[in-house]
Design a protein around this motif. Structure first.
Motif, PDB file in Angstrom:
ATOM      1  N   THR A 389      -9.876  -6.362   4.149  1.00 45.48           N
ATOM      2  CA  THR A 389     -11.159  -6.110   4.789  1.00 45.48           C
ATOM      3  C   THR A 389     -11.625  -4.663   4.715  1.00 45.48           C
ATOM      4  OG1 THR A 389     -10.103  -5.768   6.934  1.00 45.48           O
ATOM      5  CG2 THR A 389     -10.846  -8.009   6.400  1.00 45.48           C
ATOM      6  N   GLY A 390     -10.753  -3.756   4.273  1.00 45.63           N
ATOM      7  CA  GLY A 390     -11.207  -2.374   4.214  1.00 45.63           C
ATOM      8  C   GLY A 390     -10.141  -1.427   3.727  1.00 45.63           C
ATOM      9  N   ILE A 391     -10.580  -0.231   3.424  1.00 42.55           N
ATOM     10  CA  ILE A 391      -9.698   0.815   2.917  1.00 42.55           C
ATOM     11  C   ILE A 391      -8.558   1.090   3.891  1.00 42.55           C
ATOM     12  CG2 ILE A 391      -9.593   3.293   2.419  1.00 42.55           C
ATOM     13  CD1 ILE A 391     -10.799   1.606   0.157  1.00 42.55           C
ATOM     14  N   ALA A 392      -8.847   1.098   5.184  1.00 43.16           N
ATOM     15  CA  ALA A 392      -7.824   1.428   6.184  1.00 43.16           C
ATOM     16  C   ALA A 392      -6.695   0.404   6.218  1.00 43.16           C
ATOM     17  CB  ALA A 392      -8.471   1.552   7.560  1.00 43.16           C
ATOM     18  N   GLU A 393      -6.943  -0.801   5.716  1.00 44.55           N
ATOM     19  CA  GLU A 393      -5.942  -1.859   5.751  1.00 44.55           C
ATOM     20  C   GLU A 393      -4.969  -1.792   4.568  1.00 44.55           C
ATOM     21  OE1 GLU A 393      -5.814  -6.759   5.619  1.00 44.55           O
ATOM     22  OE2 GLU A 393      -7.713  -5.727   6.032  1.00 44.55           O
ATOM     23  N   LEU A 394      -5.312  -1.045   3.530  1.00 44.03           N
ATOM     24  CA  LEU A 394      -4.498  -1.023   2.317  1.00 44.03           C
ATOM     25  C   LEU A 394      -3.114  -0.418   2.567  1.00 44.03           C
ATOM     26  CD1 LEU A 394      -7.105   0.148  -0.348  1.00 44.03           C
ATOM     27  CD2 LEU A 394      -5.910  -2.061  -0.318  1.00 44.03           C
ATOM     28  N   ASP A 395      -2.091  -1.045   2.005  1.00 39.29           N
ATOM     29  CA  ASP A 395      -0.748  -0.481   1.982  1.00 39.29           C
ATOM     30  C   ASP A 395      -0.019  -1.057   0.768  1.00 39.29           C
ATOM     31  OD1 ASP A 395       0.200  -3.050   2.655  1.00 39.29           O
ATOM     32  OD2 ASP A 395       0.217  -2.590   4.788  1.00 39.29           O
ATOM     33  N   ARG A 396       1.239  -0.709   0.622  1.00 39.59           N
ATOM     34  CA  ARG A 396       1.957  -1.094  -0.596  1.00 39.59           C
ATOM     35  C   ARG A 396       2.269  -2.582  -0.689  1.00 39.59           C
ATOM     36  NH1 ARG A 396       6.058   4.123  -1.375  1.00 39.59           N
ATOM     37  NH2 ARG A 396       4.494   5.649  -0.679  1.00 39.59           N
ATOM     38  N   SER A 397       2.050  -3.319   0.399  1.00 43.81           N
ATOM     39  CA  SER A 397       2.283  -4.755   0.320  1.00 43.81           C
ATOM     40  C   SER A 397       1.271  -5.444  -0.598  1.00 43.81           C
ATOM     41  CB  SER A 397       2.221  -5.382   1.723  1.00 43.81           C
ATOM     42  OG  SER A 397       0.905  -5.322   2.255  1.00 43.81           O
ATOM     43  N   PHE A 398       0.177  -4.758  -0.911  1.00 41.84           N
ATOM     44  CA  PHE A 398      -0.813  -5.304  -1.833  1.00 41.84           C
ATOM     45  C   PHE A 398      -0.471  -5.019  -3.298  1.00 41.84           C
ATOM     46  CE2 PHE A 398      -3.350  -5.028   2.067  1.00 41.84           C
ATOM     47  CZ  PHE A 398      -4.024  -6.239   2.049  1.00 41.84           C
ATOM     48  N   LEU A 399       0.639  -4.310  -3.529  1.00 43.35           N
ATOM     49  CA  LEU A 399       0.995  -3.889  -4.887  1.00 43.35           C
ATOM     50  C   LEU A 399       2.398  -4.335  -5.260  1.00 43.35           C
ATOM     51  CD1 LEU A 399      -0.050  -0.108  -4.689  1.00 43.35           C
ATOM     52  CD2 LEU A 399      -1.497  -2.031  -5.394  1.00 43.35           C
ATOM     53  N   ARG A 400       2.650  -4.364  -6.563  1.00 38.76           N
ATOM     54  CA  ARG A 400       4.009  -4.432  -7.078  1.00 38.76           C
ATOM     55  C   ARG A 400       4.162  -3.278  -8.066  1.00 38.76           C
ATOM     56  NH1 ARG A 400       4.245  -9.347  -8.750  1.00 38.76           N
ATOM     57  NH2 ARG A 400       5.366 -10.215  -6.970  1.00 38.76           N
ATOM     58  N   LEU A 401       5.001  -2.299  -7.704  1.00 39.92           N
ATOM     59  CA  LEU A 401       5.233  -1.141  -8.567  1.00 39.92           C
ATOM     60  C   LEU A 401       6.293  -1.484  -9.606  1.00 39.92           C
ATOM     61  CD1 LEU A 401       5.331   1.734  -5.912  1.00 39.92           C
ATOM     62  CD2 LEU A 401       3.369   0.930  -7.221  1.00 39.92           C
ATOM     63  N   PRO A 402       6.192  -0.895 -10.786  1.00 43.93           N
ATOM     64  CA  PRO A 402       7.206  -1.168 -11.817  1.00 43.93           C
ATOM     65  C   PRO A 402       8.606  -0.824 -11.321  1.00 43.93           C
ATOM     66  CG  PRO A 402       5.314  -0.051 -12.769  1.00 43.93           C
ATOM     67  CD  PRO A 402       5.119  -0.011 -11.285  1.00 43.93           C
ATOM     68  N   ALA A 403       9.572  -1.686 -11.619  1.00 44.54           N
ATOM     69  CA  ALA A 403      10.950  -1.471 -11.162  1.00 44.54           C
ATOM     70  C   ALA A 403      11.524  -0.173 -11.708  1.00 44.54           C
ATOM     71  CB  ALA A 403      11.824  -2.657 -11.578  1.00 44.54           C
ATOM     72  N   ALA A 404      11.115   0.199 -12.915  1.00 41.35           N
ATOM     73  CA  ALA A 404      11.642   1.420 -13.532  1.00 41.35           C
ATOM     74  C   ALA A 404      11.305   2.658 -12.713  1.00 41.35           C
ATOM     75  CB  ALA A 404      11.097   1.574 -14.954  1.00 41.35           C
ATOM     76  N   TRP A 405      10.205   2.622 -11.966  1.00 43.68           N
ATOM     77  CA  TRP A 405       9.849   3.776 -11.148  1.00 43.68           C
ATOM     78  C   TRP A 405      10.870   3.992 -10.047  1.00 43.68           C
ATOM     79  CZ3 TRP A 405       3.828   3.899 -10.188  1.00 43.68           C
ATOM     80  CH2 TRP A 405       3.176   3.807 -11.406  1.00 43.68           C
ATOM     81  N   SER A 406      11.323   2.946  -9.432  1.00 41.37           N
ATOM     82  CA  SER A 406      12.329   3.070  -8.365  1.00 41.37           C
ATOM     83  C   SER A 406      13.639   3.600  -8.917  1.00 41.37           C
ATOM     84  CB  SER A 406      12.559   1.713  -7.691  1.00 41.37           C
ATOM     85  OG  SER A 406      11.382   1.271  -7.066  1.00 41.37           O
ATOM     86  N   ARG A 407      14.029   3.151 -10.107  1.00 34.64           N
ATOM     87  CA  ARG A 407      15.283   3.631 -10.707  1.00 34.64           C
ATOM     88  C   ARG A 407      15.201   5.113 -11.014  1.00 34.64           C
ATOM     89  NH1 ARG A 407      14.916  -1.445 -13.395  1.00 34.64           N
ATOM     90  NH2 ARG A 407      14.059  -0.478 -15.267  1.00 34.64           N
ATOM     91  N   SER A 408      14.037   5.569 -11.497  1.00 38.43           N
ATOM     92  CA  SER A 408      13.915   6.993 -11.828  1.00 38.43           C
ATOM     93  C   SER A 408      13.894   7.841 -10.573  1.00 38.43           C
ATOM     94  CB  SER A 408      12.654   7.244 -12.664  1.00 38.43           C
ATOM     95  OG  SER A 408      11.485   6.933 -11.928  1.00 38.43           O
ATOM     96  N   ARG A 409      13.349   7.302  -9.477  1.00 37.42           N
ATOM     97  CA  ARG A 409      13.335   8.052  -8.214  1.00 37.42           C
ATOM     98  C   ARG A 409      14.741   8.272  -7.693  1.00 37.42           C
ATOM     99  NH1 ARG A 409       9.671   5.251  -3.898  1.00 37.42           N
ATOM    100  NH2 ARG A 409      10.545   6.953  -2.655  1.00 37.42           N
ATOM    101  N   SER A 410      15.601   7.274  -7.856  1.00 39.91           N
ATOM    102  CA  SER A 410      16.961   7.404  -7.329  1.00 39.91           C
ATOM    103  C   SER A 410      17.739   8.484  -8.046  1.00 39.91           C
ATOM    104  CB  SER A 410      17.689   6.057  -7.454  1.00 39.91           C
ATOM    105  OG  SER A 410      17.875   5.716  -8.817  1.00 39.91           O
ATOM    106  N   ALA A 411      17.298   8.838  -9.262  1.00 42.83           N
ATOM    107  CA  ALA A 411      17.979   9.880 -10.029  1.00 42.83           C
ATOM    108  C   ALA A 411      17.340  11.233  -9.860  1.00 42.83           C
ATOM    109  CB  ALA A 411      18.003   9.502 -11.508  1.00 42.83           C
ATOM    110  N   ASP A 412      16.274  11.315  -9.059  1.00 41.35           N
ATOM    111  CA  ASP A 412      15.521  12.565  -8.894  1.00 41.35           C
ATOM    112  C   ASP A 412      16.234  13.455  -7.870  1.00 41.35           C
ATOM    113  OD1 ASP A 412      13.746  14.600  -8.500  1.00 41.35           O
ATOM    114  OD2 ASP A 412      12.049  13.343  -7.932  1.00 41.35           O
ATOM    115  N   PRO A 413      16.704  14.650  -8.251  1.00 42.39           N
ATOM    116  CA  PRO A 413      17.412  15.515  -7.294  1.00 42.39           C
ATOM    117  C   PRO A 413      16.497  16.084  -6.229  1.00 42.39           C
ATOM    118  CG  PRO A 413      17.099  16.671  -9.372  1.00 42.39           C
ATOM    119  CD  PRO A 413      16.671  15.239  -9.608  1.00 42.39           C
ATOM    120  N   HIS A 414      15.163  16.032  -6.462  1.00 43.93           N
ATOM    121  CA  HIS A 414      14.227  16.581  -5.481  1.00 43.93           C
ATOM    122  C   HIS A 414      13.588  15.494  -4.644  1.00 43.93           C
ATOM    123  CE1 HIS A 414      14.898  20.266  -7.574  1.00 43.93           C
ATOM    124  NE2 HIS A 414      14.270  19.884  -8.644  1.00 43.93           N
ATOM    125  N   ARG A 415      14.119  14.293  -4.693  1.00 40.04           N
ATOM    126  CA  ARG A 415      13.531  13.166  -3.975  1.00 40.04           C
ATOM    127  C   ARG A 415      13.561  13.402  -2.471  1.00 40.04           C
ATOM    128  NH1 ARG A 415      15.379   7.950  -2.286  1.00 40.04           N
ATOM    129  NH2 ARG A 415      17.492   8.492  -2.904  1.00 40.04           N
TER     130      ARG A 415
END
Length: 415
Positions: A389-415
């Motif tokens: 219903t609006g911009i304020a309602e948006l969150d990550r439940s409306f998305l599916r992020l590529p799995a590779a992004w999560s794997r690269s984050r786990s290896a990030d020393p500045h995470r």
């Protein structure tokens, strides 16, 4: 019947029959507006806007990584009432979109930045004046009817910076955006191949393109010479200087540090944003010196080639500082769906640069207005089809992020 009368009569009949002769009416997407701009500009001018640094790996990734994010709609949701409004730096906007700073835009012909600030005001959106604008702060502000921000480079002279800050304040700019990823200006091979200089000059390499676009060339002659108008008397280009050489020899400050940002924080009373953040480490440092927000940005792929796309860098940065800073996503935005994806991840808004420049190149004020209308329509349509219903309602439940992004984050020393 004379030839011109026959042409006019045909145009009248087409309009009467519901067939528009306006090219913008056949440009339903930002990609279509880009195609119009490409046809209207000589290669050197189009490539100056369209190109990136190095092999343009980051430029391409900015767009392709956004396309990798998939949307997850919800069915049978009452979306008869909808709100696109967003708030950034305490300022309420009709949609989560800002016009990013872009410099030297008279190179596309016509009024350049003036076309954009007029269209932004009409839409009620924030326009960010670039230090490198081909019109002065004062000239742009005189055309503004909407909110203004000012973008600043961390260049060598604090006296010059102080002068620009004073002028921006006097012009009514409500926020300061400090670009930190231009320690030097990166090589942009398209500009070098095309013989692009500041101001643009006709050379053997680009003469054919100029000859085929006489209206573009004539429009350049109707205004002041293209250059850093805010720095007249302090930084002047010549026919022998590429854009890269001009910045690197006269303006770049390779000794700038976070202490300089702390100094700026003391000079500027309003909201202060840092533009050019792509790591969690730098986002945390920005928060530590008291800024109000950051632009997650790689300069549209025009600086260090090979860095992460902005959208891929966004999730961990939002997780680290999103509760303390207003985060804006910059670089790669080409559609309303892209804006929705950025906001759903946690950005307050998205900033567009090339999109509005293509609009200005295609049809001046009308072209920029058309681009902003495209974004508004696409954002609204995307929310409706998502079951949101609006911009304020948006969150990550409306998305599916590529799995590779999560794997690269786990290896990030500045995470």
């Amino acid at each position: 019947m004379p030839r011109m009368s026959a042409v006019s009569e045909l145009a009248r009949m087409l309009v009467a029959g519901g067939l528009s002769t306006d090219p913008l009416d056949r440009a339903p997407t930002v990609a279509d507006v880009r195609a119009l701009a490409k046809r209207r500009l000589p290669k050197m001018a189009f490539d100056f806007v369209d190109g990136g640094a190095g092999t343009e790996t980051t430029l391409r990734a900015n767009v392709s990584d956004l396309a990798e994010i998939t949307l997850q709609p919800r069915s049978l949701v009452d979306v008869s009432q909808q709100s696109l409004t967003a708030e950034v730096a305490g300022q309420r906007l009709p949609m989560p979109l800002l016009l990013a700073p872009c410099g030297l835009i008279r190179v596309v012909g016509g009024d350049g930045e003036l076309a954009a600030v007029r269209a932004a005001g009409k839409a009620g959106l924030t326009y960010t004046i670039s230090t490198a604008s081909s019109w002065s702060i004062e000239e742009i502000a005189a055309e503004a009817t909407g909110p203004l921000w000012f973008q600043l480079y961390m260049w060598r002279s604090r006296d010059v910076i102080s002068s620009l800050l004073h002028r921006a304040t006097e012009a009514g700019c409500g926020a300061l955006v400090v670009t930190v990823d231009v320690v030097v200006n990166a090589k942009r091979p398209r500009d070098h191949r095309n013989g692009m200089s500041i101001p643009p000059q006709v050379t053997l390499r680009n003469a054919a393109g100029v000859v085929r676009h006489p209206f573009w060339f004539a429009s350049l002659l109707r205004g002041p010479p293209i250059g850093f108008r805010n720095l007249e008397g302090m930084a002047e280009g010549s026919s022998a200087m590429s854009h890269q050489d001009l910045v690197n020899t006269q303006l770049a400050n390779v000794s700038a540090t976070w202490d300089d940002i702390a100094w700026l924080r003391r000079q500027w009373e309003g909201p202060l944003f840092i533009k050019g953040i792509t790591t969690v480490q730098d986002a945390l440092l920005a928060a530590s010196v008291g800024v109000d927000g950051i632009f997650v940005s790689n300069h549209g792929g025009r600086q260090l080639d090979g860095v992460s796309s902005s959208i891929r860098a966004l999730p961990p940065i939002v997780d680290a500082v999103g509760d303390r800073l207003d985060v804006v996503l910059d670089s790669g935005i080409r559609s309303g769906g892209d804006v929705v994806k950025a906001v759903a991840i946690g950005a307050k808004a998205a900033a567009i640069g090339r999109s509005w420049v293509w609009g200005a190149a295609a049809a001046g004020d009308r072209g920029v207005t058309h681009v902003l209308d495209i974004y508004q329509q696409e954002i609204s349509e995307c929310l409706t089809l998502l079951g949101c219903t609006g911009i304020a309602e948006l969150d990550r439940s409306f998305l599916r992020l590529p799995a590779a992004w999560s794997r690269s984050r786990s290896a990030d020393p500045h995470r």
